[in-house]
Write a protein that holds these residues in place. Structure first.
Motif, PDB file in Angstrom:
ATOM      1  N   GLU A  89     -30.158  55.005   7.499  1.00 55.33           N
ATOM      2  CA  GLU A  89     -31.287  55.923   7.425  1.00 55.33           C
ATOM      3  C   GLU A  89     -32.043  55.774   6.114  1.00 55.33           C
ATOM      4  O   GLU A  89     -33.275  55.750   6.077  1.00 55.33           O
ATOM      5  N   VAL A  93     -34.514  53.277   8.252  1.00 53.59           N
ATOM      6  CA  VAL A  93     -35.271  54.130   9.178  1.00 53.59           C
ATOM      7  C   VAL A  93     -36.280  55.014   8.448  1.00 53.59           C
ATOM      8  O   VAL A  93     -37.472  55.054   8.798  1.00 53.59           O
ATOM      9  N   THR A 123     -30.524  59.867  18.946  1.00 50.02           N
ATOM     10  CA  THR A 123     -29.830  60.133  17.681  1.00 50.02           C
ATOM     11  C   THR A 123     -29.956  61.625  17.382  1.00 50.02           C
ATOM     12  O   THR A 123     -30.841  62.058  16.643  1.00 50.02           O
ATOM     13  N   GLN A 187     -36.492  52.450  14.786  1.00 51.62           N
ATOM     14  CA  GLN A 187     -35.204  52.512  15.473  1.00 51.62           C
ATOM     15  C   GLN A 187     -34.498  51.164  15.456  1.00 51.62           C
ATOM     16  O   GLN A 187     -33.267  51.095  15.290  1.00 51.62           O
ATOM     17  N   GLY A 190     -32.909  50.654  12.166  1.00 51.15           N
ATOM     18  CA  GLY A 190     -31.673  51.426  12.091  1.00 51.15           C
ATOM     19  C   GLY A 190     -30.532  50.717  12.781  1.00 51.15           C
ATOM     20  O   GLY A 190     -29.407  50.660  12.260  1.00 51.15           O
ATOM     21  N   ALA A 191     -30.804  50.153  13.951  1.00 46.80           N
ATOM     22  CA  ALA A 191     -29.774  49.416  14.685  1.00 46.80           C
ATOM     23  C   ALA A 191     -29.371  48.154  13.940  1.00 46.80           C
ATOM     24  O   ALA A 191     -28.193  47.789  13.893  1.00 46.80           O
ATOM     25  N   THR A 194     -27.231  49.061  10.943  1.00 46.49           N
ATOM     26  CA  THR A 194     -25.913  49.482  11.416  1.00 46.49           C
ATOM     27  C   THR A 194     -25.091  48.282  11.859  1.00 46.49           C
ATOM     28  O   THR A 194     -23.879  48.219  11.606  1.00 46.49           O
ATOM     29  N   LYS A 269     -26.418  44.038  17.473  1.00 47.71           N
ATOM     30  CA  LYS A 269     -25.698  45.320  17.441  1.00 47.71           C
ATOM     31  C   LYS A 269     -24.476  45.264  18.340  1.00 47.71           C
ATOM     32  O   LYS A 269     -23.381  45.739  17.976  1.00 47.71           O
ATOM     33  N   TRP A 312     -27.268  54.610  16.337  1.00 43.46           N
ATOM     34  CA  TRP A 312     -28.549  53.946  16.588  1.00 43.46           C
ATOM     35  C   TRP A 312     -28.478  53.042  17.822  1.00 43.46           C
ATOM     36  O   TRP A 312     -28.883  51.883  17.803  1.00 43.46           O
TER      37      TRP A 312
END
Length: 326
Positions: A89, A93, A123, A187, A190-191, A194, A269, A312
């Motif tokens: 985040e 993001v 989320t 988004q 964010g993925a 992650t 991911k 995410w």
């Protein structure tokens, strides 16, 4: 296509590894879990001095103006060491959203402030909203875009990761609206971040398992000398290494604005999450039940992995995106 990182990326990774190796992360994580965020926020301040917090923030706003490749390098190292806090985040993001609706708030992030984002329904919770100075609430708009507002933290929800504090949020002061493209890009970042964290976690648990297998002895022999254990660890090593090119390819696709970027992010991911989860299961199998106790440092990585696998975008959601693209 060249998937190997450049020397500048390797040097950046080495500098982060050196900083984090000296930070006694297990103690920092346990303090964060118990509600003492001071050691963690101090660490984030030192990370900000290296430029981590402002990687995707433009130079005019005090950031580095870097690209997605630097993002995954940083996020992988933060994942390897289990750094607590809203990593994806803060690094990815929030900068993408704030650049569109409130660029005047980006300077604080560059200087070390933490940011978190709730974007229901995918989320629903804001991670570590009790510690972040900027809490964003993103809600779908009728035109396919989204409204972005400051979020007001509410009730706390339980996470399998004790160092991951989840909060319900309500929309507060509105900041603006973003179109569907900006929302999707945020988004995806964010993925991607992650996925990089999961890649780092998978490697960290693999390294821990290898070292433990060398030291733990049964019947006078290190358990790592047993063929069954070697096979388990080798399978994890293959999974982790095979996930890394997908992570690099996704970062390059995002950097270059490739039409396959969303598909590539989803592939990364899924692969990184699957490799990390496999690594966690083998690590626990080799360590035995002691590895899951709160007293053992491995448990800090096990629970973080389990939490991030669905962050995410769940594996099912990302597999669905890949299928649609194909």
């Amino acid at each position: 296509m060249r998937f190997a990182l450049e020397e500048i990326h390797d040097d950046f990774a080495a500098s982060l590894d050196s900083l984090l190796s000296k930070a006694d992360l297990p103690a920092v994580i346990r303090a964060w879990s118990d509600g003492d965020s001071a050691p963690g926020t101090a660490l984030w301040g030192r990370l900000a001095e290296t430029g981590v917090n402002g990687l995707l923030i433009g130079e005019d706003d005090g950031g580095m103006g870097a690209d997605a490749l630097f993002l995954i390098v940083a996020a992988e190292k933060l994942g390897y060491h289990g750094v607590p806090g809203p990593v994806a985040e803060t690094l990815a993001v929030a900068p993408a959203l704030l650049a569109a609706v409130a660029p005047d708030r980006l300077g604080a992030l560059s200087e070390g402030a933490l940011a978190t984002v709730a974007a229901p329904p995918a989320t629903p919770y804001a991670v570590d909203a009790d510690t972040a100075s900027t809490v964003l609430r993103v809600d779908p708009a009728a035109d396919g875009g989204a409204t972005v507002a400051l979020g007001e933290p509410g009730a706390r929800a339980q996470s399998v990761d004790r160092a991951r504090h989840l909060y319900q949020t309500a929309a507060g002061s509105p900041l603006g609206t973003v179109d569907s493209g900006v929302l999707a890009a945020a988004q995806d970042l964010g993925a991607l971040a992650t996925a990089a964290q999961l890649q780092g976690l998978g490697q960290a648990m693999l390294d821990s398992t290898v070292e433990y297998a060398k030291q733990r002895k049964q019947f006078g022999r290190a358990i790592g000398s047993q063929q069954a254990v070697k096979h388990l660890v080798a399978e994890v090593a293959v999974a982790v290494e095979m996930a890394r090119p997908l992570l690099h390819a996704a970062a390059m696709a995002v950097r270059d604005g490739a039409p396959t970027a969303r598909r590539d992010v989803s592939a990364a991911k899924v692969a990184c999450g699957q490799a990390a989860y496999h690594s966690s299961r083998v690590a626990l199998q080799v360590h035995g039940a002691i590895g899951y106790t709160q007293e053992h440092d491995l448990s800090l990585l096990l629970t973080k992995t389990r939490a991030l696998v669905t962050a995410w975008g769940t594996p099912a959601e990302h597999r669905g995106r890949i299928m649609e693209a194909l």
